[in-house]
Design a protein around this motif. Structure first.
Motif, PDB file in Angstrom:
ATOM      1  N   PHE A  33       0.816  -1.220   0.000  1.00 13.57           N
ATOM      2  CA  PHE A  33       0.000   0.000   0.000  1.00 13.57           C
ATOM      3  C   PHE A  33       0.847   1.266   0.000  1.00 13.57           C
ATOM      4  O   PHE A  33       0.395   2.318  -0.466  1.00 13.57           O
ATOM      5  N   HIS A  34       2.102   1.176   0.465  1.00 14.61           N
ATOM      6  CA  HIS A  34       2.946   2.368   0.341  1.00 14.61           C
ATOM      7  C   HIS A  34       3.248   2.674  -1.127  1.00 14.61           C
ATOM      8  O   HIS A  34       3.253   3.837  -1.520  1.00 14.61           O
ATOM      9  N   LEU A  35       3.503   1.638  -1.916  1.00 14.56           N
ATOM     10  CA  LEU A  35       3.777   1.910  -3.333  1.00 14.56           C
ATOM     11  C   LEU A  35       2.528   2.386  -4.060  1.00 14.56           C
ATOM     12  O   LEU A  35       2.539   3.406  -4.744  1.00 14.56           O
ATOM     13  N   VAL A  36       1.418   1.656  -3.909  1.00 17.03           N
ATOM     14  CA  VAL A  36       0.272   1.926  -4.768  1.00 17.03           C
ATOM     15  C   VAL A  36      -0.502   3.150  -4.300  1.00 17.03           C
ATOM     16  O   VAL A  36      -1.075   3.883  -5.096  1.00 17.03           O
ATOM     17  N   MET A  37      -0.494   3.406  -2.992  1.00 18.09           N
ATOM     18  CA  MET A  37      -1.275   4.547  -2.518  1.00 18.09           C
ATOM     19  C   MET A  37      -0.348   5.671  -2.062  1.00 18.09           C
ATOM     20  O   MET A  37      -0.507   6.819  -2.466  1.00 18.09           O
ATOM     21  N   GLY A  38       0.647   5.351  -1.241  1.00 23.63           N
ATOM     22  CA  GLY A  38       1.507   6.400  -0.700  1.00 23.63           C
ATOM     23  C   GLY A  38       2.372   7.047  -1.760  1.00 23.63           C
ATOM     24  O   GLY A  38       2.200   8.213  -2.100  1.00 23.63           O
ATOM     25  N   VAL A  39       3.292   6.265  -2.336  1.00 23.56           N
ATOM     26  CA  VAL A  39       4.252   6.841  -3.275  1.00 23.56           C
ATOM     27  C   VAL A  39       3.546   7.364  -4.528  1.00 23.56           C
ATOM     28  O   VAL A  39       3.819   8.472  -4.992  1.00 23.56           O
ATOM     29  N   SER A  40       2.587   6.584  -5.063  1.00 18.61           N
ATOM     30  CA  SER A  40       1.891   7.028  -6.283  1.00 18.61           C
ATOM     31  C   SER A  40       1.198   8.366  -6.044  1.00 18.61           C
ATOM     32  O   SER A  40       1.300   9.288  -6.855  1.00 18.61           O
ATOM     33  N   ALA A  41       0.472   8.467  -4.937  1.00 18.65           N
ATOM     34  CA  ALA A  41      -0.282   9.701  -4.678  1.00 18.65           C
ATOM     35  C   ALA A  41       0.668  10.873  -4.438  1.00 18.65           C
ATOM     36  O   ALA A  41       0.413  11.995  -4.889  1.00 18.65           O
ATOM     37  N   ILE A  42       1.778  10.620  -3.752  1.00 22.48           N
ATOM     38  CA  ILE A  42       2.723  11.711  -3.493  1.00 22.48           C
ATOM     39  C   ILE A  42       3.389  12.155  -4.805  1.00 22.48           C
ATOM     40  O   ILE A  42       3.586  13.348  -5.037  1.00 22.48           O
ATOM     41  N   TYR A  43       3.691  11.196  -5.697  1.00 23.05           N
ATOM     42  CA  TYR A  43       4.212  11.573  -7.017  1.00 23.05           C
ATOM     43  C   TYR A  43       3.202  12.444  -7.754  1.00 23.05           C
ATOM     44  O   TYR A  43       3.570  13.431  -8.399  1.00 23.05           O
ATOM     45  N   GLY A  44       1.926  12.059  -7.690  1.00 20.11           N
ATOM     46  CA  GLY A  44       0.886  12.857  -8.353  1.00 20.11           C
ATOM     47  C   GLY A  44       0.822  14.261  -7.782  1.00 20.11           C
ATOM     48  O   GLY A  44       0.668  15.251  -8.505  1.00 20.11           O
ATOM     49  N   MET A  45       0.969  14.344  -6.452  1.00 19.03           N
ATOM     50  CA  MET A  45       0.932  15.648  -5.791  1.00 19.03           C
ATOM     51  C   MET A  45       2.132  16.497  -6.235  1.00 19.03           C
ATOM     52  O   MET A  45       1.981  17.675  -6.576  1.00 19.03           O
ATOM     53  N   TYR A  46       3.320  15.904  -6.256  1.00 18.64           N
ATOM     54  CA  TYR A  46       4.504  16.640  -6.696  1.00 18.64           C
ATOM     55  C   TYR A  46       4.356  17.078  -8.162  1.00 18.64           C
ATOM     56  O   TYR A  46       4.683  18.212  -8.518  1.00 18.64           O
ATOM     57  N   ALA A  47       3.859  16.157  -9.006  1.00 24.85           N
ATOM     58  CA  ALA A  47       3.670  16.500 -10.422  1.00 24.85           C
ATOM     59  C   ALA A  47       2.747  17.709 -10.522  1.00 24.85           C
ATOM     60  O   ALA A  47       3.031  18.667 -11.248  1.00 24.85           O
ATOM     61  N   GLY A  48       1.646  17.668  -9.766  1.00 31.32           N
ATOM     62  CA  GLY A  48       0.687  18.776  -9.783  1.00 31.32           C
ATOM     63  C   GLY A  48       1.310  20.084  -9.315  1.00 31.32           C
ATOM     64  O   GLY A  48       1.066  21.148  -9.896  1.00 31.32           O
ATOM     65  N   ILE A  49       2.142  20.005  -8.277  1.00 32.15           N
ATOM     66  CA  ILE A  49       2.768  21.230  -7.756  1.00 32.15           C
ATOM     67  C   ILE A  49       3.729  21.818  -8.798  1.00 32.15           C
ATOM     68  O   ILE A  49       3.686  23.014  -9.091  1.00 32.15           O
ATOM     69  N   TYR A  50       4.581  20.972  -9.381  1.00 34.56           N
ATOM     70  CA  TYR A  50       5.531  21.487 -10.388  1.00 34.56           C
ATOM     71  C   TYR A  50       4.784  22.074 -11.582  1.00 34.56           C
ATOM     72  O   TYR A  50       5.203  23.071 -12.162  1.00 34.56           O
ATOM     73  N   HIS A  51       3.673  21.442 -11.981  1.00 29.85           N
ATOM     74  CA  HIS A  51       2.957  21.856 -13.189  1.00 29.85           C
ATOM     75  C   HIS A  51       2.127  23.122 -12.951  1.00 29.85           C
ATOM     76  O   HIS A  51       2.102  24.015 -13.799  1.00 29.85           O
TER      77      HIS A  51
END
Length: 591
Positions: A415-433
């Motif tokens: 669940f860290h990979l599929v929910m934690g890391v994935s969601a945090i990557y999405g959040m970072y992508a959104g912030i940079y964009h």
């Protein structure tokens, strides 16, 4: 919306703001502060699990003496407390509020062509309830006996009996109060998002011309409205059991030889109520990240998103299925095996819409004119962790295979990979964009690259080996494994994972420096820095109340007209992108 509306004071502009753009920044910065606390906790307990007998000056610095043994080593109950509060903060306060709160508020009015949210007051109320609940959660860390320590899932009887363990006392009560306020905030926010998307779209913005970001945030809000009240009822009954002597979750309990006067309750009832929110919660966290990724991958591939309607269908299918799979968290609870097989079936079904999303992202990237900026890298990283984390879900979703790995580190890795890391990557992508939209400046690209690569390597460095120690049988939430000679060989794996965790934690400092420096020192952004099609890039760079200075623009086409060519192979308007506000040319087909 005329120019002569009343002068804003510091308080109305920055504190009790009703403007969705300011509220999104409030959610983001609060979420980032909570994120720093959550990551710090994880580093403390990773040090403990890797070197159980050692005393660390950082642990001595952060933990009061009452939480340390004579040798300066963390006590077992505070290890549980750190794991509990880390999980709670990351799942609810960082990923739910940080993602949904930030990007629903920032993007919904801008991408559908609205002046603001349906109710600015409800929006403001939503943020301040979130702030209050964050403060209460942080205060619970400083309670004399220690914060809640029943795991982030707070199963009874540990959570239902104040006398059970030190963390079952005041810390647990504060946890419940904080979560009750958090749930109210989520519901108020979600209702606002739903009403705004349904009612305030600009002329020409049909539902099938909405960016996928909007669909994801819209469906996320619906899941929240359906499932959060169930968690509220679970928390309320738990408060009754704790404080008013009821027996919803308790029966035949002995503590220290004393028989307690509870009859007829069942802790399994709590599991059902908790996981009925707990599983949709995974998608409340994940769908916004997938929505942001859809927008970013399409923009930076300079290609239309592959399978737009299939993507909407998959979001809806995931939302529906997420409400009928909660039993897969409970295969070991004595559940009827037939019911287990039903939950196995519905759980494996979720792989279909998830695969649709993964393949559509890969097909969008295929032969695209890829722009590898930090937002794009994090989006591709999300696709990677979504697939690797999702594959292990097939093992855990099978009631027979789950028996071996339930409550081991295999579950934590999944669940860290599929929910934690994935969601945090999405959040970072959104912030940079969308940083240029939030602050009118660009983030530093080089620091963005450093942040991505160290984070990506460290994240797999922590969670990839974790699958194997889970398969070897190492149980989660044990503060030391030294009593089990069976696990001696795994100690060095834990040490490697902790080193990666420390490196990954340090990489987030690069992000924080980049973020706060760029607000003041970043390169001033142009109106449409990514040459994107959606409506938010038609608004002026400097923030104004009401978003557009004149009329709200009308929409004529879907949001993914990238690299659209005529019959001669020339770009239709001489550019590889066409804004949604550009009318169709004579003879041009709408995509």
């Amino acid at each position: 919306m005329s120019a002569h509306h009343h002068k804003e004071t510091f308080v109305t502009k920055y504190i009790f703001s009703l403007d969705h753009k300011m509220i999104s920044k409030q959610f983001l910065v609060t979420g980032m502060i909570m994120g720093v606390i959550g990551v710090l906790m994880s580093l403390l307990f990773r040090l403990q699990i890797a070197w159980p007998e050692h005393s660390f000056s950082i642990i001595e610095a952060f933990l009061p003496e009452r939480f340390q043994s004579e040798a300066g080593v963390m006590k077992p109950d505070i290890y549980l407390a750190l794991v509990t509060i880390h999980g709670t903060i990351m799942v609810f306060f960082v990923l739910t509020a940080g993602l949904s709160g930030t990007f629903s508020n920032l993007l919904i009015p801008l991408q559908i062509g609205a002046r603001d949210m349906a109710s600015g007051f409800m929006n403001c109320l939503s943020y301040w309830l979130f702030f209050i609940s964050s403060v209460i959660m942080v205060i619970s860390l400083f309670v004399q006996a220690g914060p809640a320590s029943a795991g982030w899932t707070i199963y009874p009887p540990l959570s239902a009996l104040p006398q059970a363990i030190p963390g079952s006392g005041t810390g647990m009560t504060l946890w419940l109060v904080s979560m009750a306020i958090f749930i109210a905030q989520s519901l108020i926010g979600s209702l606002n998002y739903i009403v705004t998307i349904l009612n305030l779209r600009t002329k020409g913005m049909t539902m099938t011309r909405l960016p996928l970001t909007m669909w994801a945030l819209f469906i996320t809000a619906i899941i929240g409205v359906v499932s959060f009240p169930v968690l509220f009822s679970a928390a309320l009954l738990l408060i009754f059991d704790r404080s008013f002597g009821t027996s919803f979750y308790l029966s035949d309990i002995f503590i220290g030889g004393e028989v307690l006067n509870y009859q007829g309750g069942s802790p399994v009832l709590f599991e059902h109520l908790f996981w009925f929110l707990g599983h949709p919660e995974v998608y409340i966290v994940l769908l916004p990240a997938l929505g942001l990724t859809s927008e970013i991958i399409s923009t930076n591939s300079r290609k239309p998103i592959f399978g737009y309607r299939a993507m909407i269908g998959s979001i809806m299918a995931i939302a529906f299925l997420s409400t009928i799979v909660w039993g897969h968290h409970m295969f070991i609870s004595g559940m009827n095996p037939f019911l287990g097989s039903v939950f196995t079936f519905t759980t494996l079904l979720i792989a279909i819409p998830s695969a649709v999303k993964a393949f559509n992202y890969i097909t969008t990237l295929w032969k695209g004119n890829l722009q590898f900026n930090p937002a794009m890298l994090f989006s591709i990283g999300l696709v990677s962790t979504f697939i690797t984390g999702g594959l292990t879900g097939i093992v855990l979703g099978d009631s027979a295979l789950d028996i071996n790995v339930h409550d081991t580190y295999f579950v934590v890795a999944h669940f860290h990979l599929v929910m934690g890391v994935s969601a945090i990557y999405g959040m970072y992508a959104g912030i940079y964009h969308w940083f240029p939209k939030m602050y009118g400046r660009m983030m530093n690209k080089t620091l963005g690259y450093i942040h991505f690569w160290i984070t990506a390597i460290a994240a797999y460095g922590v969670f990839f080996p974790m699958h194997f120690i889970g398969l070897a049988g190492l149980p989660r939430r044990y503060y030391t494994n030294t009593n089990f000679p069976l696990f001696d060989d795994l100690a060095n794996v834990n040490q490697v994972m902790t080193v990666f965790a420390l490196i990954g934690g340090a990489a987030q400092i690069v992000f924080l420096v980049n973020f706060f420096m760029s607000i003041y020192k970043g390169k001033v952004a142009s109106q449409n820095p990514w040459r994107s099609n959606t409506l938010e890039w038609t608004t002026p760079v400097e923030h104004i109340h009401g978003n557009w200075p004149g009329e709200i623009p009308e929409v004529y086409r879907w949001p993914y007209d990238y690299s659209k060519v005529d019959e001669n192979g020339e770009y239709i308007f001489g550019e590889d992108y066409i804004m949604q506000t550009v009318p169709l040319k004579a003879g041009e087909q709408e995509s």
